[in-house]
Design a protein around this motif. Sequence first.
Motif, PDB file in Angstrom:
ATOM      1  N   UNK A 137     159.006  66.282  50.193  1.00 64.51           N
ATOM      2  CA  UNK A 137     159.968  66.131  51.269  1.00 64.51           C
ATOM      3  C   UNK A 137     159.294  65.701  52.572  1.00 64.51           C
ATOM      4  N   UNK A 138     158.072  66.168  52.794  1.00 64.11           N
ATOM      5  CA  UNK A 138     157.353  65.790  54.019  1.00 64.11           C
ATOM      6  C   UNK A 138     157.048  64.293  54.014  1.00 64.11           C
ATOM      7  N   UNK A 139     156.573  63.799  52.878  1.00 66.68           N
ATOM      8  CA  UNK A 139     156.251  62.373  52.789  1.00 66.68           C
ATOM      9  C   UNK A 139     157.521  61.527  52.834  1.00 66.68           C
ATOM     10  N   UNK A 140     158.629  62.025  52.266  1.00 67.95           N
ATOM     11  CA  UNK A 140     159.901  61.314  52.361  1.00 67.95           C
ATOM     12  C   UNK A 140     160.313  61.189  53.826  1.00 67.95           C
ATOM     13  N   UNK A 141     160.124  62.277  54.588  1.00 66.32           N
ATOM     14  CA  UNK A 141     160.492  62.261  56.006  1.00 66.32           C
ATOM     15  C   UNK A 141     159.725  61.175  56.754  1.00 66.32           C
ATOM     16  N   UNK A 142     158.406  61.156  56.586  1.00 65.90           N
ATOM     17  CA  UNK A 142     157.611  60.186  57.327  1.00 65.90           C
ATOM     18  C   UNK A 142     157.871  58.761  56.869  1.00 65.90           C
ATOM     19  N   UNK A 143     158.124  58.603  55.579  1.00 56.70           N
ATOM     20  CA  UNK A 143     158.432  57.259  55.067  1.00 56.70           C
ATOM     21  C   UNK A 143     159.769  56.778  55.651  1.00 56.70           C
ATOM     22  N   UNK A 144     160.758  57.672  55.681  1.00 56.63           N
ATOM     23  CA  UNK A 144     162.047  57.312  56.260  1.00 56.63           C
ATOM     24  C   UNK A 144     161.926  57.046  57.757  1.00 56.63           C
TER      25      UNK A 144
ATOM     26  N   UNK B 278     172.674  67.022  51.157  1.00 57.58           N
ATOM     27  CA  UNK B 278     172.515  65.814  51.937  1.00 57.58           C
ATOM     28  C   UNK B 278     172.080  64.645  51.075  1.00 57.58           C
ATOM     29  N   UNK B 279     172.519  63.446  51.441  1.00 59.02           N
ATOM     30  CA  UNK B 279     172.122  62.254  50.710  1.00 59.02           C
ATOM     31  C   UNK B 279     170.603  62.124  50.702  1.00 59.02           C
ATOM     32  N   UNK B 280     170.030  61.872  49.531  1.00 60.97           N
ATOM     33  CA  UNK B 280     168.596  61.711  49.286  1.00 60.97           C
ATOM     34  C   UNK B 280     167.819  63.030  49.236  1.00 60.97           C
ATOM     35  N   UNK B 281     168.500  64.165  49.251  1.00 59.18           N
ATOM     36  CA  UNK B 281     167.782  65.436  49.151  1.00 59.18           C
ATOM     37  C   UNK B 281     167.422  65.783  47.709  1.00 59.18           C
ATOM     38  N   UNK B 282     167.995  65.032  46.762  1.00 56.80           N
ATOM     39  CA  UNK B 282     167.709  65.215  45.334  1.00 56.80           C
ATOM     40  C   UNK B 282     168.237  66.548  44.809  1.00 56.80           C
ATOM     41  N   UNK B 283     169.357  67.006  45.338  1.00 56.41           N
ATOM     42  CA  UNK B 283     169.996  68.232  44.872  1.00 56.41           C
ATOM     43  C   UNK B 283     171.436  67.924  44.462  1.00 56.41           C
ATOM     44  N   UNK B 284     172.037  68.865  43.741  1.00 60.95           N
ATOM     45  CA  UNK B 284     173.441  68.732  43.358  1.00 60.95           C
ATOM     46  C   UNK B 284     174.254  69.787  44.100  1.00 60.95           C
TER      47      UNK B 284
ATOM     48  N   UNK C 192     166.555  70.253  55.417  1.00 61.04           N
ATOM     49  CA  UNK C 192     166.686  68.802  55.298  1.00 61.04           C
ATOM     50  C   UNK C 192     167.674  68.277  56.329  1.00 61.04           C
ATOM     51  N   UNK C 193     168.799  68.982  56.505  1.00 62.94           N
ATOM     52  CA  UNK C 193     169.780  68.588  57.516  1.00 62.94           C
ATOM     53  C   UNK C 193     169.156  68.606  58.905  1.00 62.94           C
ATOM     54  N   UNK C 194     168.447  69.694  59.232  1.00 63.42           N
ATOM     55  CA  UNK C 194     167.861  69.830  60.564  1.00 63.42           C
ATOM     56  C   UNK C 194     166.831  68.737  60.837  1.00 63.42           C
ATOM     57  N   UNK C 195     165.989  68.472  59.837  1.00 64.73           N
ATOM     58  CA  UNK C 195     164.945  67.455  60.009  1.00 64.73           C
ATOM     59  C   UNK C 195     165.553  66.082  60.222  1.00 64.73           C
ATOM     60  N   UNK C 196     166.568  65.757  59.439  1.00 62.23           N
ATOM     61  CA  UNK C 196     167.184  64.441  59.569  1.00 62.23           C
ATOM     62  C   UNK C 196     167.972  64.319  60.875  1.00 62.23           C
ATOM     63  N   UNK C 197     168.534  65.410  61.349  1.00 62.09           N
ATOM     64  CA  UNK C 197     169.186  65.363  62.659  1.00 62.09           C
ATOM     65  C   UNK C 197     168.172  65.055  63.753  1.00 62.09           C
ATOM     66  N   UNK C 198     167.005  65.688  63.664  1.00 62.09           N
ATOM     67  CA  UNK C 198     165.943  65.423  64.644  1.00 62.09           C
ATOM     68  C   UNK C 198     165.458  63.985  64.542  1.00 62.09           C
TER      69      UNK C 198
END
Length: 243
Positions: free
Chosen positions: A104-111, A195-201, A215-221
């Motif tokens: 998830x950390x690498x997904x954040x930085x890549x996004x 959340x979209x792209x969180x890889x959960x159902x 994931x929501x908080x990080x993407x909001x930031x």
Amino acid sequence: MKAGCVILVLFALCIVEKVNCGNILVWHTDGSHFINMKPVLDTLIDRGHRVTILFQNASMFIDPKEHAQYNYHLFNVSIPMSEVVEFFDNFVHFSLYELDHLSYVRIYWRLHDLMKKDVALGLKICDGILRSDALMDKLKQAKYDLLFTDPIYPCSELVAEVLNIPFVYSLRFSVANTMERLCGQLPAPPSYVPGTMVKLTDQMSFSERLINFVFYLVKDALYHSVWRQYDQYYSEILGKSHD
């Protein structure tokens, strides 16, 4: 009897509200999004509406000359085609081949990197319309009734505001449903809506609910840090502070 029928027809024509076909402006997103919009546009034309599409010169897939059924305005953007293709390839590669193998950390930085590039491209596309006095004058003189748009790139609602017309979105999608929640007030409690792209159902354990919440908080930031450039841009175009 015939006279009575004529009177009834004339009476019905007097009380039925008049229906006019609309003058519709369309701002699409390149690729599959335009394919999804096309049946709607074709139906509007079949029903007598006038459809005019904004095409940009840096389009990978769409040639306006291949769509003779539409009126169109071709606007220029200061983006070389190679830059558009490179960003598209990078985003598709990330979505199809990297996403499932990154933390998830690498997904954040890549996004974060992809979104910064996307914002830079988006601002140039906005400039192609909103900073073109000749094009904006043509759009104002055409007196459109509605803007039908795809919100993948921003500024469509800004164009609608400048033209003083309503707008309709064909799609709503963002990572972690961020724009839907913050801009559209979409109810999405993190305990129930992944959340979209969180890889959960929607069937999440307690730990997965916590992951979704973070994931929501990080993407909001991420949204507020990267997309803040548009606040200044909107203020410049409108000549006032834009919330």
